[in-house]
Design a protein around this motif. Structure first.
Motif, PDB file in Angstrom:
ATOM      1  N   GLY A 190      -1.272   7.489   4.835  1.00  0.00           N
ATOM      2  CA  GLY A 190      -0.508   6.886   3.822  1.00  0.00           C
ATOM      3  C   GLY A 190       0.914   6.857   4.493  1.00  0.00           C
ATOM      4  N   ILE A 191       1.574   5.541   4.118  1.00  0.00           N
ATOM      5  CA  ILE A 191       2.876   5.237   4.032  1.00  0.00           C
ATOM      6  C   ILE A 191       3.807   4.758   3.209  1.00  0.00           C
ATOM      7  N   SER A 192       4.943   5.543   2.885  1.00  0.00           N
ATOM      8  CA  SER A 192       5.726   5.137   1.821  1.00  0.00           C
ATOM      9  C   SER A 192       6.589   3.838   2.077  1.00  0.00           C
ATOM     10  N   GLY A 193       6.049   2.741   1.570  1.00  0.00           N
ATOM     11  CA  GLY A 193       6.637   1.323   1.843  1.00  0.00           C
ATOM     12  C   GLY A 193       7.557   0.511   1.127  1.00  0.00           C
ATOM     13  N   LYS A 253      10.444   9.143  -3.861  1.00  0.00           N
ATOM     14  CA  LYS A 253      10.440  10.610  -3.505  1.00  0.00           C
ATOM     15  C   LYS A 253       9.544  10.503  -2.337  1.00  0.00           C
ATOM     16  N   GLY A 254       8.781   9.818  -1.723  1.00  0.00           N
ATOM     17  CA  GLY A 254       7.983   9.827  -0.642  1.00  0.00           C
ATOM     18  C   GLY A 254       8.920   9.430   0.646  1.00  0.00           C
ATOM     19  N   LYS A 255       9.004  10.314   1.599  1.00  0.00           N
ATOM     20  CA  LYS A 255       9.853   9.876   2.483  1.00  0.00           C
ATOM     21  C   LYS A 255       9.053   9.786   4.126  1.00  0.00           C
ATOM     22  N   ASN A 256       7.740   9.431   3.827  1.00  0.00           N
ATOM     23  CA  ASN A 256       6.603   9.665   4.946  1.00  0.00           C
ATOM     24  C   ASN A 256       6.505   7.899   5.380  1.00  0.00           C
ATOM     25  N   THR A 257       7.332   7.757   6.375  1.00  0.00           N
ATOM     26  CA  THR A 257       7.359   6.458   6.997  1.00  0.00           C
ATOM     27  C   THR A 257       7.638   6.576   8.473  1.00  0.00           C
ATOM     28  N   PRO A 258       6.911   5.852   9.492  1.00  0.00           N
ATOM     29  CA  PRO A 258       7.269   6.070  10.762  1.00  0.00           C
ATOM     30  C   PRO A 258       8.344   5.337  11.140  1.00  0.00           C
ATOM     31  N   LEU A 259       9.197   4.841  10.447  1.00  0.00           N
ATOM     32  CA  LEU A 259      10.443   3.894  10.322  1.00  0.00           C
ATOM     33  C   LEU A 259      11.566   4.918  10.380  1.00  0.00           C
ATOM     34  N   ASP A 292       0.780  -1.358   0.116  1.00  0.00           N
ATOM     35  CA  ASP A 292       0.142  -0.146   0.117  1.00  0.00           C
ATOM     36  C   ASP A 292       1.033   1.256   0.055  1.00  0.00           C
ATOM     37  N   HIS A 293       1.919   1.186  -0.767  1.00  0.00           N
ATOM     38  CA  HIS A 293       3.023   2.368  -0.862  1.00  0.00           C
ATOM     39  C   HIS A 293       2.144   3.735  -1.387  1.00  0.00           C
ATOM     40  N   ALA A 294       2.113   4.641  -0.475  1.00  0.00           N
ATOM     41  CA  ALA A 294       1.527   5.772  -0.596  1.00  0.00           C
ATOM     42  C   ALA A 294       2.236   6.875  -0.479  1.00  0.00           C
ATOM     43  N   PRO A 295       3.248   7.455  -1.200  1.00  0.00           N
ATOM     44  CA  PRO A 295       4.147   8.463  -0.940  1.00  0.00           C
ATOM     45  C   PRO A 295       3.481   9.684  -0.830  1.00  0.00           C
ATOM     46  N   HIS A 296       3.740  10.725  -0.088  1.00  0.00           N
ATOM     47  CA  HIS A 296       3.580  11.978  -0.081  1.00  0.00           C
ATOM     48  C   HIS A 296       4.621  13.025   0.185  1.00  0.00           C
ATOM     49  N   ALA A 297       4.373  14.169  -0.378  1.00  0.00           N
ATOM     50  CA  ALA A 297       5.392  15.291  -0.043  1.00  0.00           C
ATOM     51  C   ALA A 297       5.573  15.401   1.689  1.00  0.00           C
ATOM     52  N   GLY A 298       6.814  16.016   1.971  1.00  0.00           N
ATOM     53  CA  GLY A 298       6.954  16.363   3.457  1.00  0.00           C
ATOM     54  C   GLY A 298       6.170  17.250   3.878  1.00  0.00           C
TER      55      GLY A 298
END
Length: 427
Positions: free
Chosen positions: A330-333, A401-407, A311-317
């Motif tokens: 969304g999480i970049s996965g 491009k998406g750096k949005n991950t809780p990891l 469910d790779h869901a990249p977003h801008a910072g």
């Protein structure tokens, strides 16, 4: 024997040291490795004992192009997939314009061939309804002919059960499966946080697990009544698992996926301290409880949940760096999925057979995609994997491009070193 054009020497496969022989993009033979290998004609790839795994398949990815290329585009998304170990990618229809027209499907496929002619392979998912509004069926025949591998209304639940029924019936005419985002359209829609102790402490509007389970039950009953397949996206909770297990015991044609974050993380990841939250952990469906996390692992291990999907869901910072209720879900996965699920195998929480089924054979069987099981005649899709390499999740180490991950900031183990699709090195 066919003329060999690639030999992978001294790779570790199922605890054996093997040599893999490839001809014209397919596996010819896999046999115990020899110390010295001479070949005048074939390319020799020295594996030096690295683990070899079949290329993975991800049936739930948001590549954002057309329309949201600042979040991700097809070139960057497929590059991330290649370095993540993925050979087949199915991308959702929530682009701009939405993939409810065969010209959009053609654009996606043209872009993938332009930037990644040797793979990873891209399989678009067509919109189930026009503009994803849930009011009128999309032109599914045209979309199927253009190359759509499945149909979904993505994150917008179809409220009308009658329309959903017609969609399932029409998709079956084209030998396609409907993928449903299971969420009651009136109960905490896209809240991004599980209803419970954490949401109460943070004072956030939340979604209960029953919101997912209600739609799961509807879809199961419809699939059983029509005797048609249904695929349930990103299942996250025990209630849903119990319904799916019961349905499979009755012979209902239901398949399901879950995502790595539901196997690894819980709702506590939203909470930075007693009054702060981390929007990078805001995802739909939301991260659930520890009991739900364990239920997902058990369901994947016993086959109740068939496959894995990022469910790779990249977003801008800047889109995530805002108030919780404004931040998108969304999480970049794609970058982290292999490392975190392989760690679950290492830890004994996930059976290796379930890992392989979840990332390779099951999704390819459900959606009729190419798969490598290292059997002669299979596509030579595989990657060499350094199980021991440690890396830290940072904006710089993520290919997406998406750096949005809780990891972010976490140290993971395991990295792809090189990747072959149909015997051709893509990274």
């Amino acid at each position: 024997m066919a003329k060999i054009d690639l030999i992978v020497h001294r790779a570790k496969l199922d605890e054996r040291d093997v040599d893999i022989f490839v001809s014209k993009g397919t596996i010819v033979e896999v046999k115990d490795s020899v110390k010295h290998l001479d070949s005048e004609d074939a390319q020799i790839e020295e594996a030096y004992g690295l683990t070899v795994l079949p290329s993975l398949t991800d049936v739930h990815v948001h590549l954002r192009e057309p329309g949201f290329e600042y979040k991700e585009d097809i070139e960057s998304g497929l590059r991330t997939a290649a370095w993540g170990g993925f050979g087949n990618i199915m991308c959702m229809a929530n682009t701009k314009p939405i993939n409810d027209d065969d010209s959009v499907t053609a654009l996606m496929l043209d872009k993938s061939r332009e930037y990644w002619p040797n793979g990873p392979r891209l399989f678009p998912i067509g919109a189930l309804t026009k503009k994803l509004k849930g009011e009128e069926l999309a032109p599914m025949a045209e979309l199927a002919k253009a190359g759509c591998a499945a149909f979904s209304n993505d994150g917008v639940p179809v409220k009308s059960t009658e329309l959903f029924r017609r969609a399932m019936e029409y998709a079956s005419d084209w030998d396609r499966v409907v993928i449903d985002h299971c969420e009651d359209p009136y109960l905490g829609v896209a809240a991004g946080v599980n209803e419970g102790a954490v949401s109460s402490r943070l004072g956030l509007p939340a979604q209960p697990d029953v919101a997912e389970a209600l739609q799961v039950a509807r879809d199961i009953l419809m699939a059983e009544y029509l005797n048609l397949p249904i695929h349930l996206a990103h299942i996250s909770c025990r209630k849903s698992v119990d319904l799916i297990r019961f349905a499979k015991a009755r012979g209902v044609k239901v398949t399901a996926e879950t995502a790595p974050h539901y196997l690894l993380l819980t709702e506590e990841y939203l909470e930075q301290d007693a009054s702060e939250y981390d929007t990078n952990a805001k995802v739909n469906p939301p991260l659930r409880t520890e009991d739900d996390r364990q239920a997902m692992l058990d369901a994947l291990n016993d086959g109740t949940v068939d496959c894995l999907a990022t469910d790779h869901a990249p977003h801008a910072g800047y889109e995530k760096e805002t108030e919780f209720d404004v931040a998108p879900c969304g999480i970049s996965g794609l970058d982290t999925a292999l490392s975190v699920t392989w760690q679950l195998v290492r830890d004994g929480a996930l059976d290796k057979a379930a890992f392989l089924r979840g990332w390779t054979t099951a999704p390819c069987s459900i959606f009729n995609l190419p798969v490598n099981t290292f059997t002669p005649g299979d596509p030579a899709d595989f990657f060499l994997f350094d199980e021991a390499e440690e890396w830290t999740v940072t904006a710089e180490t993520l290919h997406s491009k998406g750096k949005n991950t809780p990891l972010l900031g976490e140290t993971l183990k395991g990295r792809v070193k090189t990747h072959f699709i149909q015997g051709k090195k893509i990274v």
